[in-house]
Design a protein around this motif. Structure first.
Motif, PDB file in Angstrom:
ATOM      1  N   CYS A 206      34.389  19.800   3.242  1.00  0.00           N
ATOM      2  CA  CYS A 206      33.812  19.378   3.518  1.00  0.00           C
ATOM      3  C   CYS A 206      33.287  17.695   3.786  1.00  0.00           C
ATOM      4  O   CYS A 206      33.631  17.367   3.030  1.00  0.00           O
ATOM      5  N   CYS A 209      30.015  15.699   2.487  1.00  0.00           N
ATOM      6  CA  CYS A 209      29.845  15.638   0.470  1.00  0.00           C
ATOM      7  C   CYS A 209      31.433  15.277   0.163  1.00  0.00           C
ATOM      8  O   CYS A 209      31.075  15.055  -1.062  1.00  0.00           O
ATOM      9  N   CYS A 232      27.361  23.859   5.390  1.00  0.00           N
ATOM     10  CA  CYS A 232      28.053  23.159   3.550  1.00  0.00           C
ATOM     11  C   CYS A 232      27.154  23.712   2.769  1.00  0.00           C
ATOM     12  O   CYS A 232      26.176  23.964   3.154  1.00  0.00           O
ATOM     13  N   CYS A 235      25.403  20.126   0.998  1.00  0.00           N
ATOM     14  CA  CYS A 235      25.179  19.361   1.731  1.00  0.00           C
ATOM     15  C   CYS A 235      24.531  19.760   2.968  1.00  0.00           C
ATOM     16  O   CYS A 235      23.013  18.503   3.127  1.00  0.00           O
TER      17      CYS A 235
HETATM   18 ZN   LIG Z   1      29.297  19.252   2.622  1.00  0.00          ZN
END
Ligand SMILES: [Zn+2]
Length: 253
Positions: A206, A209, A232, A235
């Motif tokens: 991701c 994050c 995600c 996050c």
């Molecule tokens: Zn993330």
């Protein structure tokens, strides 16, 4: 929530524009000319305060000088009057003559003292006026610099504002390609997650994050329909699938 993959991809364009807008706002707030102008303003205010002090003192000293000068005049005219009486020869009484002579002598001493005071006070007035002149000159320099710095600040701010207007127009165009419910989610997440609401999934990671997704998560995303909005797990940002997502490589369970 569902949205066409093309609309999801537009989220990344929107995110990039928002990041640029944020950078512009930061630049606008932190223009060095802002701090410089504030410092110069403080300098001018400090000079003004010093000037008032110097001018007040100078006017006190000038009043003192006029008083001392008028005292000198009084003492001198009294001594002149006494001298004329003495020289007229009208006073014959020895005691009276002696008194008159001693008064003339004492007036002479008093006059000398007062003249000394006048000189001292004149010197003080001269110093104070020189100081006021120096401060006035310093003030002019500081004001000229302030004017120059604020003009530079305004030019820089106008340039940033111009870029901002252009980016805002781009943002409107990009927003038009995104369905309202997805846009609302994006705005909500952006407020919640430090300005970043959508991130690309790149090579199983991701980009919001920076964490790598687990095999289970990646498999879930693989199984999800292309128009499904994916988030995600770590996050909670919107994950946008791209060519570089790394979803095609086989992942062992
Ligand atoms: Zn993330």
């Amino acid at each position: 929530m569902k949205a066409e993959p093309a609309a999801q991809a537009r989220l990344l364009d929107l995110q990039e524009l928002d990041a640029q807008l944020e950078r512009l706002d930061h630049r606008l707030r932190s223009l060095p000319e802002i701090a410089e102008a504030a410092q110069l303003k403080e300098r001018v205010d400090a000079i003004d305060a010093e000037l008032i002090t110097a001018q007040t003192k100078a006017s006190d000293v000038e009043r003192h000088q006029r008083k001392a000068e008028s005292d000198v005049d009084q003492v001198r005219s009294r001594a002149d009057r006494d001298t004329k009486r003495l020289e007229s020869g009208q006073i014959t009484n020895a005691k009276e003559l002696q008194n008159l002579q001693s008064e003339i002598a004492s007036l002479g001493r008093r006059q000398a003292e007062l003249e000394e005071t006048v000189l001292e006070v004149m010197e003080q007035a001269e110093e104070l006026n020189a100081r006021a002149a120096r401060l006035t000159e310093e003030r002019e320099t500081a004001v000229a610099k302030f004017t120059e710095v604020t003009a530079r600040r305004d030019t820089a701010a106008a340039e940033i504002q111009w870029d901002r207007t252009r980016l805002t127009q781009d943002r409107e165009r990009v927003s038009a390609d995104i369905p309202a419910d997805l846009l609302a989610l994006y705005d909500k997440l952006r407020a919640q997650y430090d300005g970043v609401a959508a991130a690309p999934l790149r090579y199983g990671r991701c980009n919001g994050c920076k964490l790598a997704l687990s095999t289970v998560e990646l498999n879930e995303i693989r199984a999800a329909a292309a128009d499904e909005i994916v988030r995600c797990e770590d996050c909670r940002r919107i994950l946008v699938r791209t060519e570089e997502s790394g979803l095609h490589a086989p992942v062992a369970e």
